[in-house]
Each structure stands twice: as structure tokens, then as C-alpha cells.
Scaffold this motif. Structure first.
Motif, PDB file in Angstrom:
ATOM      1  N   PHE A  14       0.843  -1.200   0.000  1.00  0.00           N
ATOM      2  CA  PHE A  14       0.000   0.000   0.000  1.00  0.00           C
ATOM      3  C   PHE A  14       0.877   1.249   0.000  1.00  0.00           C
ATOM      4  CE2 PHE A  14      -2.181   3.288   2.562  1.00  0.00           C
ATOM      5  CZ  PHE A  14      -3.285   3.527   1.747  1.00  0.00           C
ATOM      6  N   GLU A  15       1.875   1.293   0.891  1.00  0.00           N
ATOM      7  CA  GLU A  15       2.784   2.440   0.946  1.00  0.00           C
ATOM      8  C   GLU A  15       3.501   2.631  -0.392  1.00  0.00           C
ATOM      9  OE1 GLU A  15       5.746   2.650   4.021  1.00  0.00           O
ATOM     10  OE2 GLU A  15       4.250   2.868   5.597  1.00  0.00           O
ATOM     11  N   GLU A  16       3.980   1.549  -0.962  1.00  0.00           N
ATOM     12  CA  GLU A  16       4.710   1.655  -2.228  1.00  0.00           C
ATOM     13  C   GLU A  16       3.806   2.127  -3.360  1.00  0.00           C
ATOM     14  OE1 GLU A  16       6.675  -2.122  -2.735  1.00  0.00           O
ATOM     15  OE2 GLU A  16       8.286  -1.549  -1.354  1.00  0.00           O
ATOM     16  N   ARG A  17       2.554   1.690  -3.343  1.00  0.00           N
ATOM     17  CA  ARG A  17       1.607   2.146  -4.366  1.00  0.00           C
ATOM     18  C   ARG A  17       1.369   3.644  -4.249  1.00  0.00           C
ATOM     19  NH1 ARG A  17      -3.718   2.563  -4.057  1.00  0.00           N
ATOM     20  NH2 ARG A  17      -3.943   1.140  -2.303  1.00  0.00           N
ATOM     21  N   LEU A  18       1.291   4.143  -3.004  1.00  0.00           N
ATOM     22  CA  LEU A  18       1.113   5.581  -2.798  1.00  0.00           C
ATOM     23  C   LEU A  18       2.365   6.362  -3.177  1.00  0.00           C
ATOM     24  CD1 LEU A  18      -0.645   5.750   0.689  1.00  0.00           C
ATOM     25  CD2 LEU A  18      -1.691   6.118  -1.548  1.00  0.00           C
TER      26      LEU A  18
ATOM     27  N   ARG B 291       4.493   7.269  -1.021  1.00  0.00           N
ATOM     28  CA  ARG B 291       4.831   8.076   0.145  1.00  0.00           C
ATOM     29  C   ARG B 291       4.076   7.522   1.343  1.00  0.00           C
ATOM     30  NH1 ARG B 291       1.225  13.160  -1.875  1.00  0.00           N
ATOM     31  NH2 ARG B 291      -0.755  12.150  -1.513  1.00  0.00           N
ATOM     32  N   CYS B 292       4.431   8.019   2.492  1.00  0.00           N
ATOM     33  CA  CYS B 292       3.806   7.550   3.735  1.00  0.00           C
ATOM     34  C   CYS B 292       3.034   8.703   4.362  1.00  0.00           C
ATOM     35  CB  CYS B 292       4.886   7.033   4.685  1.00  0.00           C
ATOM     36  SG  CYS B 292       4.224   6.456   6.245  1.00  0.00           S
TER      37      CYS B 292
ATOM     38  N   GLU C 253       5.285   4.954  10.128  1.00  0.00           N
ATOM     39  CA  GLU C 253       6.049   4.934   8.884  1.00  0.00           C
ATOM     40  C   GLU C 253       6.886   3.664   8.928  1.00  0.00           C
ATOM     41  OE1 GLU C 253       9.351   7.409   6.322  1.00  0.00           O
ATOM     42  OE2 GLU C 253       8.331   8.423   7.979  1.00  0.00           O
ATOM     43  N   LEU C 254       6.585   2.742   8.002  1.00  0.00           N
ATOM     44  CA  LEU C 254       7.320   1.482   7.985  1.00  0.00           C
ATOM     45  C   LEU C 254       8.795   1.721   7.722  1.00  0.00           C
ATOM     46  CD1 LEU C 254       4.948  -0.874   5.950  1.00  0.00           C
ATOM     47  CD2 LEU C 254       5.293  -0.782   8.429  1.00  0.00           C
ATOM     48  N   ARG C 255       9.618   0.833   8.280  1.00  0.00           N
ATOM     49  CA  ARG C 255      11.044   0.837   7.993  1.00  0.00           C
ATOM     50  C   ARG C 255      11.480  -0.617   7.900  1.00  0.00           C
ATOM     51  NH1 ARG C 255      12.050   2.469  13.620  1.00  0.00           N
ATOM     52  NH2 ARG C 255      12.566   0.519  14.598  1.00  0.00           N
ATOM     53  N   GLU C 256      12.757  -0.881   7.809  1.00  0.00           N
ATOM     54  CA  GLU C 256      13.238  -2.244   7.623  1.00  0.00           C
ATOM     55  C   GLU C 256      12.703  -3.167   8.716  1.00  0.00           C
ATOM     56  OE1 GLU C 256      17.437  -4.674   7.469  1.00  0.00           O
ATOM     57  OE2 GLU C 256      17.447  -2.538   6.994  1.00  0.00           O
TER      58      GLU C 256
ATOM     59  N   THR D 226      -6.390  16.052   8.558  1.00  0.00           N
ATOM     60  CA  THR D 226      -6.098  14.635   8.385  1.00  0.00           C
ATOM     61  C   THR D 226      -4.934  14.485   7.407  1.00  0.00           C
ATOM     62  OG1 THR D 226      -7.697  14.428   6.590  1.00  0.00           O
ATOM     63  CG2 THR D 226      -8.485  13.931   8.816  1.00  0.00           C
ATOM     64  N   SER D 227      -4.295  13.336   7.495  1.00  0.00           N
ATOM     65  CA  SER D 227      -3.197  13.030   6.574  1.00  0.00           C
ATOM     66  C   SER D 227      -3.744  12.957   5.155  1.00  0.00           C
ATOM     67  CB  SER D 227      -2.554  11.701   6.964  1.00  0.00           C
ATOM     68  OG  SER D 227      -2.001  11.797   8.261  1.00  0.00           O
TER      69      SER D 227
END
Length: 181
Positions: free
Chosen positions: A17-21, A23-24, A31-34, A132-133
Motif C-alpha cells: 500500500f505504501e509503495e503504491r502511494l 509516500r507515507c 512509517e514502515l522501515r526495515e 487529516t493526513s
């Protein structure tokens, strides 16, 4: 995605989902990380059992608080592990009973605060005044379509329920490794 982000299918879906957007910008609280990386866990205790019991996966705040799965036992389904937050100024607290419950909390699009005695999400009464974000609505739709879940009206009710169920167990376990826990 050519490789899985993690051994947790739900987190892999969030990563996609994040990659499709690109951005985060869907929640103020993540915010996802490794996967597996947990900054500063050794500042609590360098004991290998302690360090190895947490699987970091996301920043919880811009100031350095982090989310991690707590390997409370040897269950195979990592998504069912409790989610803890490590505060940037100390404190380790249960936030959710599992990954999906955390996803619900993220749907509230509220900042989490970690103090030395608890962790809670903002619950202001001025909802209409809060920005909102940018991708929040898309996240809420994703949450519903993938998991049939909606954000709770009062996120801290979920946090308190998780703490009620698992908080004392976490605190007792942490005391084995951390002085002045």
C-alpha cells in the motif's frame, strides 16, 4: 514487490500500500522501515534474549518512538503477536494485541504519545479542526477492503484493553532485563 518485506502477510500488504502511494502520508502514527530493525533497543538491555524478543517494523513518531512485535512466545503466526511501542524518551508499552488491531488504531490518523507511564493516542474533542493526513481516506478504504475493519471512535479504548490484558505481563518480563523498569 519482488521480495516480501517481512514474514508477516499483513505488514507486507501495508508495505505494498505504501509503495503504491509512493509516500507515507496516511496516518500520523506510523512509517514502515526495515523489518526486524529496532533502533536503540540495546539502550534498555543488551541481553540477547531481550533484544531478540522484539521485531521492529515502524517509526511511531517523528521524535523516535518505534513499534515492534513482542515475541511473547514461539507462535508461528507473527501477526498475532502483541505490538509494543518503545518511547523515544523511555518506556515500553503494549499498544495493540496484534497487527490488525494496530492497523485499526492507525486508521484514526492521530499521533501517539509515549510517556514514562503510558502510551496513548491524541483524542481531542475538536475533530473538525484537526487536519487529516493526505492519504487517510485511502487508508481507511484499504483497511475495510483488506480486513473488514474500521477505525475505532476512541482509539485509547483499544490501547487500554490491550494494556489491561498484557501490560502487567510485559512489565514483569521487562523487569528481568531492565533496571528501574
Amino acid at each position: 514487490m519482488s521480495e516480501a518485506y517481512s514474514p508477516v502477510p499483513e505488514l507486507n500488504l501495508l508495505k505494498e500500500f505504501e509503495e503504491r502511494l509512493g509516500r507515507c502520508c496516511y496516518s500520523q502514527a506510523v512509517e514502515l522501515r526495515e523489518f526486524g530493525d529496532l533502533h536503540g533497543v540495546e539502550t534498555y538491555s543488551a541481553d540477547p534474549e531481550f533484544v531478540g524478543s522484539f521485531l521492529g517494523f515502524a517509526c511511531a513518531t517523528l521524535s523516535g518512538s518505534d513499534y515492534a512485535l513482542w515475541r511473547i512466545d514461539d507462535r508461528a503466526d507473527l501477526s498475532s503477536l502483541p505490538v509494543v511501542v518503545f518511547g523515544d524518551e523511555g518506556g515500553i508499552f503494549i499498544v495493540a494485541r496484534n497487527v490488525r488491531e494496530l492497523f485499526q488504531l492507525l486508521g484514526c490518523d492521530r499521533a501517539i504519545h509515549v510517556w514514562d507511564d503510558c502510551a496513548e493516542f491524541d483524542e481531542d474533542d475538536q475533530e473538525h479542526d484537526r487536519e487529516t493526513s493526505p492519504d487517510h481516506d485511502e487508508y481507511v478504504a484499504w483497511l475495510e477492503s483488506h480486513f473488514g475493519l474500521a477505525p475505532p471512535s476512541h482509539p485509547n479504548e483499544l490501547v487500554h484493553a490491550a494494556d489491561e490484558e498484557l501490560g502487567a505481563q510485559l512489565a514483569s518480563w521487562v523487569e528481568r532485563f531492565v533496571q528501574d523498569a
